[in-house]
Write an enzyme that holds these catalytic residues in place. Structure first.
Site, PDB file in Angstrom:
ATOM      1  N   HIS A 205       0.810  -1.222   0.000  1.00  0.00           N
ATOM      2  CA  HIS A 205       0.000   0.000   0.000  1.00  0.00           C
ATOM      3  C   HIS A 205       0.842   1.270   0.000  1.00  0.00           C
ATOM      4  O   HIS A 205       0.346   2.351  -0.263  1.00  0.00           O
ATOM      5  CB  HIS A 205      -0.989   0.008   1.174  1.00  0.00           C
ATOM      6  CG  HIS A 205      -0.385   0.269   2.518  1.00  0.00           C
ATOM      7  ND1 HIS A 205      -0.062  -0.728   3.407  1.00  0.00           N
ATOM      8  CD2 HIS A 205      -0.047   1.415   3.132  1.00  0.00           C
ATOM      9  CE1 HIS A 205       0.428  -0.206   4.510  1.00  0.00           C
ATOM     10  NE2 HIS A 205       0.453   1.112   4.364  1.00  0.00           N
ATOM     11  N   ASP A 238       0.136  -7.615   1.474  1.00  0.00           N
ATOM     12  CA  ASP A 238       0.550  -6.217   1.656  1.00  0.00           C
ATOM     13  C   ASP A 238       2.073  -6.110   1.708  1.00  0.00           C
ATOM     14  O   ASP A 238       2.643  -5.424   2.551  1.00  0.00           O
ATOM     15  CB  ASP A 238      -0.053  -5.612   2.918  1.00  0.00           C
ATOM     16  CG  ASP A 238       0.107  -4.081   2.934  1.00  0.00           C
ATOM     17  OD1 ASP A 238       0.345  -3.505   1.853  1.00  0.00           O
ATOM     18  OD2 ASP A 238      -0.004  -3.472   4.017  1.00  0.00           O
ATOM     19  N   SER A 321       4.558   2.819   7.681  1.00  0.00           N
ATOM     20  CA  SER A 321       4.281   1.626   6.887  1.00  0.00           C
ATOM     21  C   SER A 321       5.480   1.185   6.074  1.00  0.00           C
ATOM     22  O   SER A 321       6.126   1.987   5.409  1.00  0.00           O
ATOM     23  CB  SER A 321       3.134   1.879   5.920  1.00  0.00           C
ATOM     24  OG  SER A 321       1.923   1.895   6.590  1.00  0.00           O
TER      25      SER A 321
END
Length: 478
Positions: A205, A238, A321
């Protein structure tokens, strides 16, 4: 310090009830797309109230820099069905609970996610860019710029190599800030040097918004920046792998990798990333739990991602992230991906911040996925060949009796069929793991490899049965 990898370890731990909506760790800038759910196994039903709909409803993942978050839309009228035994297809509707996502450049996108049954809905920690925790620092004129973290540098006082300061000094040169930019959006996330060939490991992402026609810039702690290209992306896991372009003779130092299966609750953790664009930020905590089922998505209709995560209270925020979660020995035990946040938390209404509930993809799993991406550019998912309900009143994962049009709840000749499972059966244990929902089952299946033999416990007509399933595979996210 040893830590245990979530999703790879198989402790007999029953997932806890879904907590409040979690905000994904998004990139420093708004607009990071959420990890898609791997197709390959249909899943039926929808998640419990307040939880993002699994295969059929997008679940948030940790975004990079902050992105705008918004309340999730109402649950779909009819629970969606997703294929189980293979990557789940894109969610049919956004999660029930609001998710905060960090958008990439351009208008911030909202990310939502929730805990399904015992599945925790985590928000993607992407900031500005498609992924990664951390927001880009905005100048007064409204433009966004990435601040290079100082960390350990000239003039710093020497510290013992085994201290947090010593570990941070050794790791910072190998942690990078990733800026993803497409024609409409951009954001900032984090990544780290995976090998000496110039590969960078991060969240899907974090880079999704720039994967097709966009630009990716990787900046090291010394300020040196390089363009990068996507080697491969795994939406369901992910995970994404980048390759540096024109890095020349730069001396790349891969971070040492630990064993996430050896992690224990209470082990020390160190997170490094670019929260809100503040590159090189170092925070500490402990492993709060392991094998925590987490489902996440961007709430934009993209595929959901599932992980049996390592939970930590180390502070991680949008922009973190894709950054490394280290153990007390300075080894990577996880890839920071999502956070749980309270409703209405964050900057304004679009960002969520740390409340001590962060989630990381166990490095044992992330490493396996990364190698598949490097070898073939495609992710490989383990599947059981059955559709399961994502919502239901009965504890466990019920094989759907109403599969999608043109499909069968149990794939003829597939793993589940070979083990004797039928529509209506409720799977209550997969290997050593108690299963309380469809999303929990998906998270657990993906901790295994195709070809693995797993004992399954299920109920039929009020009686308990056991069988062995030999997992099949699905290649790619399409």
């Amino acid at each position: 310090m040893s830590t245990e990898k979530e999703g790879q370890g198989r402790p007999q731990e029953r997932p806890v009830p879904a907590p409040p909506a979690v905000a994904p760790d998004e990139p420093a800038h708004p607009a990071a797309s959420a990890p898609p759910v791997p197709p390959g196994a249909p899943v039926a039903g929808a998640p419990a109230p307040g939880v993002p709909a699994p295969p059929t409803a997008p679940l948030p993942a940790l975004p990079g820099a902050p992105a705008s978050a918004g309340p999730a839309g109402p649950p779909p009228a009819d629970p969606p069905t997703g294929t189980f035994g293979g990557p789940v297809g894109p969610p049919a509707a956004p999660p029930d609970a609001p998710w905060a996502a960090f958008p990439t450049a351009g208008p911030p996108k909202k990310r939502r996610g929730g805990l399904i049954a015992a599945v925790l809905a985590a928000t993607l920690l992407a900031g500005g860019v498609g992924g990664g925790v951390g927001y880009l620092v905005a100048d007064r004129d409204g433009t966004v710029t990435s601040a290079t973290a100082s960390g350990a540098g000239e003039g710093t006082v020497a510290r013992a190599p085994e201290s947090v300061a010593g570990i941070a000094e050794a790791a910072l040169p190998s942690v990078v800030t990733i800026e993803a930019q497409s024609t409409t959006e951009g954001g900032t996330g984090t990544g780290f040097v995976y090998d000496e060939d110039g590969h960078i490991l991060t969240n899907n992402h974090v880079v999704a918004s720039a994967a097709d026609g966009g630009t990716l810039t990787v900046t090291f702690s010394d300020g040196a920046s390089y363009e990068a290209e996507v080697v491969g992306r795994a939406e369901g896991y992910d995970v994404a792998v980048l390759r540096l372009l024109d890095a020349g003779d730069r001396d790349l130092q891969p971070l040492p990798v630990g064993d996430s299966d050896a992690v224990a609750v209470g082990d020390a953790t160190i997170a490094i990333g670019a929260p809100f664009g503040l590159s090189g930020t170092v925070t500490t905590g402990i492993v709060s739990a392991k094998n925590r089922p987490v489902a996440s998505s961007d709430g934009q209709g993209g595929n959901a991602s599932y992980m049996s995560a390592l939970q930590t209270d180390a502070s991680i925020n949008p922009g973190n992230s894709g950054g490394p979660l280290l153990n007390g020995d300075g080894e990577v035990i996880g890839v920071n991906s999502a956070i749980q946040s309270t409703p209405g938390s964050g900057m304004g209404q679009s960002q969520a911040g740390s409340i001590g509930l962060g989630f990381a993809i166990p490095i044992n799993q992330a490493q396996r996925v990364a190698q598949d991406l490097i070898d073939s550019g495609q992710p490989v998912y383990a599947i059981i060949g059955a559709s399961v309900e994502m919502r239901g009143d009965t504890p466990g994962a019920r094989i759907s009796e109403n599969a999608p049009a043109g499909e069968e709840a149990v794939t003829p000749g597939g793993p589940a069929a070979g083990a004797g499972l039928r529509a209506g059966d409720v799977i209550t244990r997969f290997g050593d793991r108690v299963i309380d929902s469809g999303p929990t089952l998906i998270s657990e299946i993906w901790t295994y490899k195709p070809g693995d033999t797993v004992e399954v416990t299920y109920q039929r007509d009020g009686r308990e049965h056991t069988a062995e399933i030999v997992l099949d595979q699905r290649v790619g996210d399409a």
